[in-house]
Enzyme design. Structure first.
Site, PDB file in Angstrom:
ATOM      1  N   LYS A  14      14.172 -55.453 -40.432  1.00  0.00           N
ATOM      2  CA  LYS A  14      15.159 -55.174 -41.503  1.00  0.00           C
ATOM      3  C   LYS A  14      15.900 -56.210 -41.985  1.00  0.00           C
ATOM      4  CE  LYS A  14      16.564 -51.416 -40.178  1.00  0.00           C
ATOM      5  NZ  LYS A  14      15.971 -51.479 -38.841  1.00  0.00           N
ATOM      6  N   LYS A  40      24.207 -53.634 -33.431  1.00  0.00           N
ATOM      7  CA  LYS A  40      24.072 -54.890 -32.977  1.00  0.00           C
ATOM      8  C   LYS A  40      24.548 -56.018 -33.886  1.00  0.00           C
ATOM      9  CE  LYS A  40      19.578 -55.335 -32.881  1.00  0.00           C
ATOM     10  NZ  LYS A  40      18.794 -54.259 -33.600  1.00  0.00           N
ATOM     11  N   ASP A 125      15.686 -45.527 -37.139  1.00  0.00           N
ATOM     12  CA  ASP A 125      14.737 -44.435 -36.447  1.00  0.00           C
ATOM     13  C   ASP A 125      15.961 -43.527 -35.528  1.00  0.00           C
ATOM     14  OD1 ASP A 125      15.960 -46.683 -35.028  1.00  0.00           O
ATOM     15  OD2 ASP A 125      14.354 -47.128 -33.906  1.00  0.00           O
TER      16      ASP A 125
END
Ligand code: SF4
Lengths: 272, 346
Positions: A14, A40, A125
């Site tokens: 992504k 992240k 997710d």
């Protein structure tokens, strides 16, 4: 102002897709803001020539939100693309979803949520309410699903379809599915599979992006493909994606698949 | 029309586990209860306990503090806020500190237990009470009682009885206690610890030494079982209720305490007759069930008393106040009859 969000399974690419999309859009002369929502904080790294910018959440943690200002969190990267990283709490502590909400509210307070296009790069997710926040609160109006042909990433994409469908039933909701982007693993039959998946969930494949070494080489040079190798075929794919995103007027309420339907679909298309 | 809400319409046995647990922990003298969560969780409980203690002619406000979680703590975790709240609590020199979790603290997964285990110089005891984890007021009471019981070591002492799980917020908490101690004393037994009603942490340490336990009501059975496993103490599952129930209680207590009961029982039967004679003027009058369900334990007591007094029981009868819980012992029945008489003669 267009507000688009890229959702998809962690590690699906992504950030690469978002950064190249933002870079390509900026070359059309548009004013772009990209917001990374992954703890992240690597969403905007290639736009920033390899540097990790400070995250909103880190600064809020250190100083408290009264001492955090627009200049501390909004950075200008390649071709004027403005970059923000939301960040998050330490793993396993607190609530990252609520952190995303707080980040958006802070940016809104700064008057920073402006531009021709805002690109939200959201990990998908994790589907607690906090991560659905950009959709829920109308920050993200056009959702693009980034997926490969792998079953797990299709699962995640399908789950996001469920979220969009559910949220679209709210009267104030403006969020719709705008299309599916295939960030391929180069498996045989993958493009057809993802295109068919897109069709079955009541959408379409907007762009197929094959796996290409050009991306890795550009990343070694800490740049997007658009910047490092504009003549490459891969750069052309991202530019086409950017044009299609800008021209897109087909926004749908998705129809998510049942799990066995999804598995049958994957079996049908993938040559094992 | 009566504006008094009927027991059927109340939810006093539901609500948050935190409230139940606080009704126990705030009853430990010189302790502080730290509610780890947003201020609101502490505030409405503080108000409730404060108001109730005023009703009971109690003094002072309950010692409750909040770790005061705000959005920042929700995002980054609230353990540091808990530490700060504990430092402050320690500075007030309590004998012990209880840490009660809340929905928020449990949702974001704060490890309150780990914070409590640090060396604070006083016992700091975590009680699990996140409201959303399920369970209601009663579960909170039981969680708190079981947790507190772990502060004691097993010891033995004949002839002593613990009173377990008194309903600290109930209207007649002292009267009910007095009646149970009276019944125990006529058997030659005496109360060791009121676990937990207005006692100190030293008293808690004594609960391992009793010949048996008396639970306030069967809702506290999980606590009774916990104590049985930990200290080997048997229990009677409820305070005495009703005329026959009170006699039965004497027999059970005598058996559990291994003491003779015949003369105590005979005296109690005589006392009950004397009480009933005092209300003989009510014979022939009729009272209304007033929405009382036949399955309610209060129902059978009301029926027992009306038939002993030759009173009627019908929809057209007088609306008399009926307690939420069965009246405790002979004295409880006497108080109920006083109220009936006032309503009937009003
Ligand atoms: S239900 Fe939860 S939020 Fe409400 S008071 Fe209880 S612990 Fe606090």
């Amino acid at each position: 102002m267009k507000q688009i969000a890229l959702y998809g399974k962690g590690g699906i690419g992504k950030s690469t897709t978002s950064a190249n999309l933002s870079a390509a859009l900026s070359l059309q002369g548009l004013d772009i803001l990209q917001i990374g929502c992954d703890p992240k904080r690597d969403s905007t790294r290639m736009l920033m020539h390899g540097s990790f910018i400070p995250t909103v959440m880190d600064l809020v943690r250190e100083r408290g939100d009264a001492e955090v200002f627009k200049k501390d969190v909004v950075y200008t990267g390649f071709n004027g693309v403005r970059c923000v990283e939301a960040g998050g709490p330490e793993p396993g502590v607190g609530c990252a979803g609520r952190g995303i909400i707080a980040t958006f509210q802070l940016l809104e307070k700064f008057g920073a949520l402006t531009g021709d296009v805002i690109v939200y790069d959201v990990l998908g997710d994790v589907v607690c309410g906090g991560f659905a926040m950009p959709m829920r609160e109308g920050y993200a109006q056009e959702i693009y699903l980034v997926t490969s042909g792998e079953l797990m990433s299709l699962y995640a994409a399908n789950n996001i379809c469920k979220a969009i469908r559910r949220l679209s039933q709210r009267s104030k909701s403006t969020c719709r599915l705008a299309g599916v982007i295939c960030n391929a693993k180069n498996m045989p039959g993958e493009e057809d599979l993802v295109a068919e998946f897109a069709r079955r969930v009541n959408s379409s494949l907007v762009q197929y992006i094959p796996r290409d070494r050009a991306v890795q080489i550009a990343e070694i040079h800490k740049q997007t493909v658009i910047e490092y190798d504009p003549a490459s075929e891969q750069a052309q794919r991202y530019r086409t994606l950017a044009s299609r995103v800008m021209e897109n007027t087909t926004f749908t309420i998705p129809i998510p698949l049942e799990i066995d339907e999804l598995e049958a679909l994957a079996l049908e298309y993938l040559q094992i | 029309m009566s504006l008094k809400p009927l027991p059927l319409n109340t939810s006093r046995f539901e609500g948050c586990t935190l409230t139940g647990a606080l009704s126990v922990t705030t009853s430990v003298r010189n302790s502080i209860s730290v509610v780890h969560g947003p201020r609101g969780c502490a505030h409405h409980n503080f108000s409730l306990l404060h108001a109730t203690s005023l009703e009971h002619d109690g003094i002072g406000a309950p010692a409750i503090q909040s770790s005061g979680l705000l959005e920042k703590e929700i995002i980054f975790g609230g353990e540091a806020a808990l530490e700060q709240a504990l430092s402050h609590a320690v500075s007030l020199s309590p004998s012990c500190i209880f840490v009660l979790s809340t929905c928020i603290a449990e949702t974001i997964g704060d490890d309150a237990g780990a914070v409590c285990r640090k060396d604070w110089g006083v016992p700091v005891i975590p009680v699990p009470t996140g409201g959303f984890l399920g369970g209601v007021f009663e579960k909170g009471v039981n969680n708190a009682l079981c947790t507190l019981s772990d502060m004691a070591e097993p010891r033995s002492s004949e002839g002593t009885v613990n009173i377990i799980g008194e309903k600290n917020l109930e209207f007649e908490v002292e009267e009910n206690f007095k009646e149970v101690s009276r019944l125990l004393s006529v058997l030659g037994l005496f109360v060791n610890t009121r676990f937990v009603h207005n006692i100190s942490d030293k008293d808690i340490a004594q609960i391992g030494r009793a010949s048996f336990n008396v639970l306030r009501d069967p809702g506290a059975c999980p606590v009774g079982d916990h104590l049985k496993v930990r200290f080997g103490t048997a229990y009677i599952p409820s305070f005495p209720a009703g005329l026959a129930g009170t006699i039965q209680f004497l027999e059970m207590a005598a058996a559990a305490g291994r003491v003779p009961f015949r003369s105590a029982v005979a005296d109690e039967i005589a006392l009950q007759e004397e009480v009933l004679n005092g209300f003989s003027d009510l014979a022939g009058s009729s009272i209304s069930p007033n929405g009382l369900k036949m399955t309610s334990p209060v129902y059978s007591i009301v029926r027992e008393v009306t038939s002993a007094l030759d009173m009627g029981f019908s929809d057209t009868g007088c609306h008399v106040p009926v307690p939420l819980d069965p009246p405790v012992g002979t004295a409880g029945i006497q108080r109920m009859l006083h109220r009936w008489r006032r309503a009937i003669h009003a």
